[in-house]
Write a protein that holds these residues in place. Structure first.
Motif, PDB file in Angstrom:
ATOM      1  N   SER A 142      -7.449  -5.251   0.084  1.00 24.21           N
ATOM      2  CA  SER A 142      -7.631  -3.806  -0.047  1.00 24.21           C
ATOM      3  C   SER A 142      -7.088  -3.359  -1.396  1.00 24.21           C
ATOM      4  O   SER A 142      -5.896  -3.486  -1.673  1.00 24.21           O
ATOM      5  CB  SER A 142      -6.917  -3.053   1.071  1.00 24.21           C
ATOM      6  OG  SER A 142      -7.012  -1.650   0.841  1.00 24.21           O
TER       7      SER A 142
ATOM      8  N   PHE B 114     -11.888  -8.640   5.788  1.00 25.11           N
ATOM      9  CA  PHE B 114     -11.660  -7.230   5.475  1.00 25.11           C
ATOM     10  C   PHE B 114     -11.804  -7.045   3.969  1.00 25.11           C
ATOM     11  O   PHE B 114     -11.012  -7.556   3.192  1.00 25.11           O
ATOM     12  CB  PHE B 114     -10.259  -6.825   5.940  1.00 25.11           C
ATOM     13  CG  PHE B 114      -9.986  -5.351   5.873  1.00 25.11           C
ATOM     14  CD1 PHE B 114     -10.256  -4.539   6.960  1.00 25.11           C
ATOM     15  CD2 PHE B 114      -9.445  -4.777   4.734  1.00 25.11           C
ATOM     16  CE1 PHE B 114      -9.985  -3.173   6.919  1.00 25.11           C
ATOM     17  CE2 PHE B 114      -9.180  -3.421   4.675  1.00 25.11           C
ATOM     18  CZ  PHE B 114      -9.448  -2.620   5.772  1.00 25.11           C
TER      19      PHE B 114
ATOM     20  N   SER C 239      -2.896  -6.568  -0.088  1.00 26.87           N
ATOM     21  CA  SER C 239      -3.165  -5.166   0.208  1.00 26.87           C
ATOM     22  C   SER C 239      -2.370  -4.296  -0.753  1.00 26.87           C
ATOM     23  O   SER C 239      -1.155  -4.158  -0.632  1.00 26.87           O
ATOM     24  CB  SER C 239      -2.782  -4.866   1.666  1.00 26.87           C
ATOM     25  OG  SER C 239      -3.281  -3.629   2.080  1.00 26.87           O
TER      26      SER C 239
ATOM     27  N   GLY D 219      -3.684  -1.024  -1.775  1.00 21.49           N
ATOM     28  CA  GLY D 219      -4.393   0.241  -1.796  1.00 21.49           C
ATOM     29  C   GLY D 219      -3.485   1.440  -1.951  1.00 21.49           C
ATOM     30  O   GLY D 219      -2.266   1.386  -1.734  1.00 21.49           O
TER      31      GLY D 219
ATOM     32  N   TYR E 178     -15.568  -5.837   7.906  1.00 22.93           N
ATOM     33  CA  TYR E 178     -15.328  -4.494   7.338  1.00 22.93           C
ATOM     34  C   TYR E 178     -15.676  -4.561   5.861  1.00 22.93           C
ATOM     35  O   TYR E 178     -15.055  -5.296   5.100  1.00 22.93           O
ATOM     36  CB  TYR E 178     -13.861  -4.100   7.533  1.00 22.93           C
ATOM     37  CG  TYR E 178     -13.529  -2.673   7.122  1.00 22.93           C
ATOM     38  CD1 TYR E 178     -13.279  -1.701   8.088  1.00 22.93           C
ATOM     39  CD2 TYR E 178     -13.459  -2.289   5.785  1.00 22.93           C
ATOM     40  CE1 TYR E 178     -12.967  -0.393   7.728  1.00 22.93           C
ATOM     41  CE2 TYR E 178     -13.164  -0.987   5.413  1.00 22.93           C
ATOM     42  CZ  TYR E 178     -12.919  -0.041   6.386  1.00 22.93           C
ATOM     43  OH  TYR E 178     -12.612   1.243   6.028  1.00 22.93           O
ATOM     44  N   PHE E 179     -16.671  -3.762   5.458  1.00 25.29           N
ATOM     45  CA  PHE E 179     -17.176  -3.806   4.090  1.00 25.29           C
ATOM     46  C   PHE E 179     -17.308  -2.369   3.603  1.00 25.29           C
ATOM     47  O   PHE E 179     -18.173  -1.616   4.039  1.00 25.29           O
ATOM     48  CB  PHE E 179     -18.534  -4.514   4.074  1.00 25.29           C
ATOM     49  CG  PHE E 179     -19.103  -4.766   2.700  1.00 25.29           C
ATOM     50  CD1 PHE E 179     -19.084  -6.038   2.162  1.00 25.29           C
ATOM     51  CD2 PHE E 179     -19.675  -3.739   1.958  1.00 25.29           C
ATOM     52  CE1 PHE E 179     -19.628  -6.279   0.904  1.00 25.29           C
ATOM     53  CE2 PHE E 179     -20.204  -3.967   0.702  1.00 25.29           C
ATOM     54  CZ  PHE E 179     -20.192  -5.247   0.177  1.00 25.29           C
ATOM     55  N   SER E 180     -16.426  -1.944   2.704  1.00 28.81           N
ATOM     56  CA  SER E 180     -16.482  -0.570   2.187  1.00 28.81           C
ATOM     57  C   SER E 180     -16.306  -0.568   0.679  1.00 28.81           C
ATOM     58  O   SER E 180     -15.254  -0.954   0.162  1.00 28.81           O
ATOM     59  CB  SER E 180     -15.408   0.303   2.835  1.00 28.81           C
ATOM     60  OG  SER E 180     -15.454   1.609   2.286  1.00 28.81           O
TER      61      SER E 180
ATOM     62  N   TYR F 288     -13.121   0.879  -1.798  1.00 24.77           N
ATOM     63  CA  TYR F 288     -13.634   2.238  -2.015  1.00 24.77           C
ATOM     64  C   TYR F 288     -12.662   3.082  -2.834  1.00 24.77           C
ATOM     65  O   TYR F 288     -11.473   2.823  -2.912  1.00 24.77           O
ATOM     66  CB  TYR F 288     -13.936   2.918  -0.677  1.00 24.77           C
ATOM     67  CG  TYR F 288     -12.734   3.380   0.106  1.00 24.77           C
ATOM     68  CD1 TYR F 288     -12.168   4.631  -0.119  1.00 24.77           C
ATOM     69  CD2 TYR F 288     -12.171   2.590   1.106  1.00 24.77           C
ATOM     70  CE1 TYR F 288     -11.075   5.075   0.596  1.00 24.77           C
ATOM     71  CE2 TYR F 288     -11.075   3.019   1.836  1.00 24.77           C
ATOM     72  CZ  TYR F 288     -10.534   4.266   1.574  1.00 24.77           C
ATOM     73  OH  TYR F 288      -9.443   4.691   2.292  1.00 24.77           O
TER      74      TYR F 288
ATOM     75  N   ALA G 127      -8.325  -0.222  -2.391  1.00 25.63           N
ATOM     76  CA  ALA G 127      -8.913   1.108  -2.311  1.00 25.63           C
ATOM     77  C   ALA G 127      -8.008   2.173  -2.921  1.00 25.63           C
ATOM     78  O   ALA G 127      -6.793   2.024  -3.007  1.00 25.63           O
ATOM     79  CB  ALA G 127      -9.197   1.460  -0.850  1.00 25.63           C
TER      80      ALA G 127
ATOM     81  N   GLN H 177     -12.193  -4.080   1.183  1.00 23.74           N
ATOM     82  CA  GLN H 177     -12.078  -2.631   1.013  1.00 23.74           C
ATOM     83  C   GLN H 177     -11.774  -2.310  -0.455  1.00 23.74           C
ATOM     84  O   GLN H 177     -10.668  -2.529  -0.942  1.00 23.74           O
ATOM     85  CB  GLN H 177     -10.972  -2.090   1.918  1.00 23.74           C
ATOM     86  CG  GLN H 177     -10.881  -0.574   1.946  1.00 23.74           C
ATOM     87  CD  GLN H 177      -9.745  -0.106   2.820  1.00 23.74           C
ATOM     88  OE1 GLN H 177      -8.586  -0.247   2.450  1.00 23.74           O
ATOM     89  NE2 GLN H 177     -10.068   0.451   3.981  1.00 23.74           N
TER      90      GLN H 177
ATOM     91  N   ASP I  39       0.834  -1.204   0.000  1.00 26.36           N
ATOM     92  CA  ASP I  39       0.000   0.000   0.000  1.00 26.36           C
ATOM     93  C   ASP I  39       0.869   1.255   0.000  1.00 26.36           C
ATOM     94  O   ASP I  39       2.044   1.230   0.361  1.00 26.36           O
ATOM     95  CB  ASP I  39      -0.887   0.033   1.257  1.00 26.36           C
ATOM     96  CG  ASP I  39      -1.732  -1.203   1.400  1.00 26.36           C
ATOM     97  OD1 ASP I  39      -2.888  -1.170   0.983  1.00 26.36           O
ATOM     98  OD2 ASP I  39      -1.226  -2.212   1.932  1.00 26.36           O
TER      99      ASP I  39
END
Length: 983
Positions: free
Chosen positions: A149, A171, A125, A127, A195-197, A175, A151, A173, A103
């Motif tokens: 992730s 998790f 990950s 993001g 965690y849901f975005s 967004y 995101a 993610q 990230d």
């Protein structure tokens, strides 16, 4: 890293762990060590490596393909570096890898298809990079995947159906991308997700009715700023640990399920801007169930279809509630007195409804900073209890049916910046207590009422006000001379009253005024000549009065479309486009005595001779230098006036100097007002162009956080040399540079900027940029944002200045951000965005980069060219490393003070002077220190986001302004809570 030498066995080096059976390197853990450079290809020789952790360093360059030789690798963490290029496809050889975390880098391209072989992955990950393409469906084959992730990238396409096979996912993610389509229903069956975005995409479809049953472990469920439709699932009440439920800005219908009231851990419930409700009585009955949500801080229900009355059980909502938005619905009736129980509200939005009565209990909401009551059906008198709301900065009551007089108690709201009571039925006189609120800086609008009496002389206190609108009332008497001290005014609207007398000469001090409307009054006399010298004036309406005499021809009077004289039958002359009759000379001849005629003839002869001399002098001067004339500057101050103002440019009045020239303190002739005079060094290459560029930029813009130009001087000095100067308002507290880096200046060394002052200054600067980029007609890029170009007034309000490098941006289709007058390297070292060095065009994103660097400098106390920033380490990387390691307190400016005047946190020294507690000191309580750390981290994250190398990833300036306001407001709420606890 001192242990890394030949005298120590490498297995004992810091950060190195060896396999005891073969003395081969097994783990390399160099997290947060300030390392720089690239990863060498020889990393591939560590074939027994199982763990590689380089996060929170300053590594850059591309990731080597040789990482694929680490076939025993299980954990790879490269987060918070500056790696670029593509993800190495050879990582596919690391088939034992469990975690890939890269990230917050600058990786580009798509996720390589070769990585499909990494079937043991638990964490993926990636993001906050610049990844593109679609989400690979083969990720659904990673049966052990727990966290993903992606995101804040540029990923598009749909969410693969194969994700439904990720049975261990917790998790999720995604967004901040460009995803579209619907969310595969199978994903909602992964019961382990907590965690849901998926916010800020282009997703649509309905939320499954049983989502709360299939996802019982949800803590965060966020899908705002999408296109979701249908009802809110009733089953969400089964997710008992839910803390954040946010689906604002969608198309959801139905109502709020009452079962959500069982979610005792809920902190944020936000459904602003949907289509919830049926415009019916009882739509808000769900509020009774939310009384059980004792942790609730944010409740957003604005811009929906809720109808009926506001139920009395709103009084039972959590006293922790800070934000309540119900505006833009169809609510009616009176507001229950029980709303006074919500004593911690800082923002209450009730606008755009049909409410009828404002209760006196509003006066109990003493933490309110924003109260929005406009566009309702409120009637009766305005409650005097509103004067108890001393923290209010914004009060909107326009477009209602309020009657009676304006309560003088509103004068107790000493923090009001904007007050609007227009379009009501108010009568009586304007209270002196209200019109003398010196805090008013944005707007005071009490137009379209039935107010009587004169305009109070105390209006002159409003020297920071931008807009004053008293139009469409029954005000009488003369326009007060004191209005001339309201030097920040951009708009003065007095039309449709019964004002009489003349336009006062004192208004000539309104150097920044853009609009004046005094139409439909009983004003008389001649039109003042000074109106033609107000260079910023864009609109002037004098119609339907009793003005007489000749109309001026210069300044705004040369533009017939910008002025109106209708209904003044005694006016004559002016430019031909006005179609006014010529002025008669008969009267003039009749009243002139013979002696006067002779005197005039002699004077005329002298004037002709003077003009001849000036013409000859200018011809000689023009033969030496060819330069573009600045038409507007011809109306400015003379060289001799500036000499007198500065006592001959005395060294005692010198307040700054540099390559451009020098800045002197002076006194504005006739007004005894301090001014700053920037004298250009015309020997410096480009100085003359800088003079014209800065003047043309500043004369066309006005904002309370921009340095206001008063006038200019383009003349010759006593030696016949060209002379150019700009005249500005004087800023008594100097530049931000002096406060951040005082050097040996004793004045600044003894006075330190507090955390709250720095937050306010950051908001001021960001607000100025937002205005320049989006709200001043043609967008302007400052091109040289840095602390020395930010000046502070008496109240420590920041004003951005020095527009010598500013550029106008002209819109052209969808590429408006890239169209400029010229490109090239613009700015000061350390603040110049990297793309300018590569020949990119000047753009507003360049200013955002400079602001990000400036923001980091304000809160770390270190400039971007500090000696410590070398060998690849920059202020951005320095901050990023500390943020990732949660060590923000280690890098904060040690001289930043945290001052709370009402709390006894300071200690007295031997001289009895209260010393401010320093950020890093032991004096701060744990909870207070934690809140400060949270505040600082949030600000620095904004600085890091704004100063990223890729322009398209920089935060929008309007988002910056909103986020900084939110951070400040949150901190103030905390401080107020501390005060209450102490009491």
């Amino acid at each position: 890293m001192r242990s890394w030498n030949d005298s120590v066995d490498f297995c004992n080096w810091f950060g190195v762990t060896c396999n005891p059976s073969n003395d081969r390197v097994a783990i390399l853990n160099l997290e947060n060590q300030g390392l720089i450079g690239s990863i060498p290809p020889s990393i591939g020789n560590l074939t027994f490596l199982t763990g590689l952790n380089l996060q929170n360093n300053s590594f850059n360059g591309e990731l080597p393909q040789q990482l694929g030789r680490l076939v025993r690798l299980q954990y790879l963490n490269l987060t918070w570096n500056s790696f670029e290029g593509r993800i190495p496809s050879n990582l596919s050889q690391c088939t034992d890898i469990r975690a890939i975390q890269i990230d917050y880098n600058a990786l580009q391209g798509q996720i390589p298809d070769q990585l499909r072989s990494l079937l043991k992955l638990v964490i993926l990950s990636l993001g906050s990079n610049n990844l593109t393409g679609n989400i690979p469906p083969w990720i659904g084959n990673f049966s052990s995947l727990y966290g993903i992730s992606l995101a804040l990238n540029n990923i598009q396409g749909t969410i693969p159906d194969e994700f439904g096979s990720l049975s261990s996912l917790g998790f999720f993610q995604l967004y901040g991308n460009n995803l579209s389509g619907i969310i595969p229903s199978s994903i909602y069956n992964i019961s382990s997700i907590y965690y849901f975005s998926v916010a800020q995409n282009q997703l649509h479809g309905q939320l499954p009715p049983d989502v709360g049953l299939s996802l019982p472990n949800l803590q965060v469920f966020a899908g705002g700023v999408n296109n979701f439709t249908g009802p809110i699932p009733v089953s969400l009440s089964n997710a008992s640990g839910l803390q954040v439920l946010d689906f604002a800005q969608n198309g959801l219908t139905g109502t709020i399920p009452g079962g959500l009231g069982s979610l005792s851990a809920l902190v944020r419930l936000n459904f602003d801007e949907n289509s919830l409700g049926n415009w019916e009585i009882g739509d808000l009955n769900f509020l009774s169930f939310l009384a059980n949500c004792t942790s609730l801080e944010v409740l957003g229900m604005a811009e929906n279809r809720f109808g009926g009355e506001l139920p009395s059980f709103i009084a039972n909502l959590s006293t922790n509630l800070q934000i309540l938005t119900l505006g833009g619905n169809l609510l009616l009736g009176s507001i229950p007195n029980g709303i006074g129980n919500l004593v911690n509200l800082s923002l209450l939005g009730l606008e755009g409804n049909h409410f009828s009565i404002v209760p006196d209990v509003f006066g109990k909401l003493k933490q309110l900073e924003g109260l929005y009551l406009h566009d309702n059906m409120f009637s009766g008198p305005i409650p005097s209890s509103l004067g108890n709301l001393t923290r209010l900065t914004r009060l909107f009551m326009e477009d209602n049916r309020f009657e009676g007089s304006i309560p003088p108690s509103l004068g107790d709201c000493q923090n009001l910046e904007e007050l609007n009571m227009s379009s009501n039925n108010l009568d009586g006189t304007i209270p002196k207590q209200v019109i003398s609120l010196s805090s008013l800086s944005v707007s005071l609008d009490i137009s379209n009422n039935s107010l009587t009496g004169s305009i109070p002389f105390e209006v002159g206190v409003l020297n920071n006000l931008v807009e004053l609108d008293l139009s469409k009332n029954k005000l009488s008497g003369q326009i007060p001379d004191s209005l001339g001290t309201c030097t920040s005014l951009l708009r003065l609207l007095l039309q449709e009253n019964v004002l009489s007398g003349t336009i006062p000469q004192s208004l000539q001090a309104l150097r920044g005024i853009e609009e004046i409307d005094v139409s439909r009054n009983n004003l008389s006399g001649e039109i003042p000549e000074f109106l033609s010298k107000l260079l910023s004036l864009r609109s002037l309406d004098l119609s339907y009065n009793d003005f007489e005499g000749e109309v001026p021809r210069e300044g705004i009077f040369a533009n017939a479309s910008a002025i109106s004289f209708a209904g003044n039958n005694k006016l004559c002359g002016g430019v031909p486009d006005l179609l006014l009759p010529a002025c008669s000379t008969k009267k003039l001849r009749k009243v002139l005595a013979p002696k006067a005629v002779i005197s005039i003839a002699i004077a005329a002869t002298i004037i002709i001779l003077v003009f001849c001399y000036i013409a000859i002098f200018n011809m000689v001067k023009d033969s030496r230098t060819a330069e573009s004339p600045l038409v507007e500057a011809q109306e400015g101050m003379s060289y001799l006036e500036l000499v007198k103002s500065t006592d001959g440019f005395s060294a005692d009045n010198l307040i700054g100097s540099g390559g451009f020239g020098a800045v002197y303190k002076g006194i504005l002739p006739g007004e005894q007002k301090l001014i700053a005079i920037k004298v250009l060094n015309l020997q410096q290459q480009g100085a003359s162009k800088s003079f014209f560029d800065e003047y043309n930029a500043l004369r066309s813009i006005r904002h309370r956080n921009l340095l206001k130009i008063i006038t200019s001087c383009s003349s010759v000095d006593n030696n016949g040399n060209d002379f150019k100067a700009l005249v500005f308002e004087f800023m008594s507290n100097g530049s931000l540079e002096k406060w951040l880096h005082p050097g040996d200046d004793e004045l600044y060394c003894t006075r330190k900027l507090s955390l709250m002052q720095r937050l306010n200054i950051a908001i001021n600067i960001a607000s100025a940029l937002d205005y320049l980029h989006h709200n001043c007609g043609t967008a302007i890029v400052h091109c040289d944002l840095k602390p020395s170009n930010v000046l502070l007034d008496d109240d420590m309000v920041a004003h951005v200045g020095d527009f010598g490098l500013a550029k106008f941006i002209f819109e052209s289709g969808n590429e408006s951000q890239n169209q400029t007058l010229s490109g090239g390297l613009k700015g000061s070292i350390g603040y110049i965005p990297p793309e300018y060095g590569n020949g990119a065009q000047v753009s507003i994103l360049g200013d955002i980069y400079s602001f990000g660097i400036l923001l980091l400098e304000m809160f770390t106390g270190k400039g971007p060219t500090d000696d410590m920033f070398k060998d690849g380490l920059s202020i951005r990387k320095f901050t990023s490393v500390a943020l990732a390691a949660e060590h923000v307190m280690d890098i904060v400016d040690p001289f930043m003070a945290f001052e709370d005047e009402e709390d006894d946190y300071g200690e007295k020294n031997e001289d009895g002077i209260e010393e401010c507690a320093m950020i890093g000191g032991n004096e701060l309580q744990v909870d207070k220190r934690s809140k400060i750390e949270e505040c600082l981290a949030s600000v620095m994250i904004i600085g890091v986001s704004c100063s990223t190398a890729l322009p398209s990833k920089r935060m929008a300036i309007r988002s910056v302004v909103n986020k900084l306001h939110s951070i400040r407001d949150s901190f103030l709420i905390f401080i107020n809570q501390k005060r209450r606890n102490l009491r």
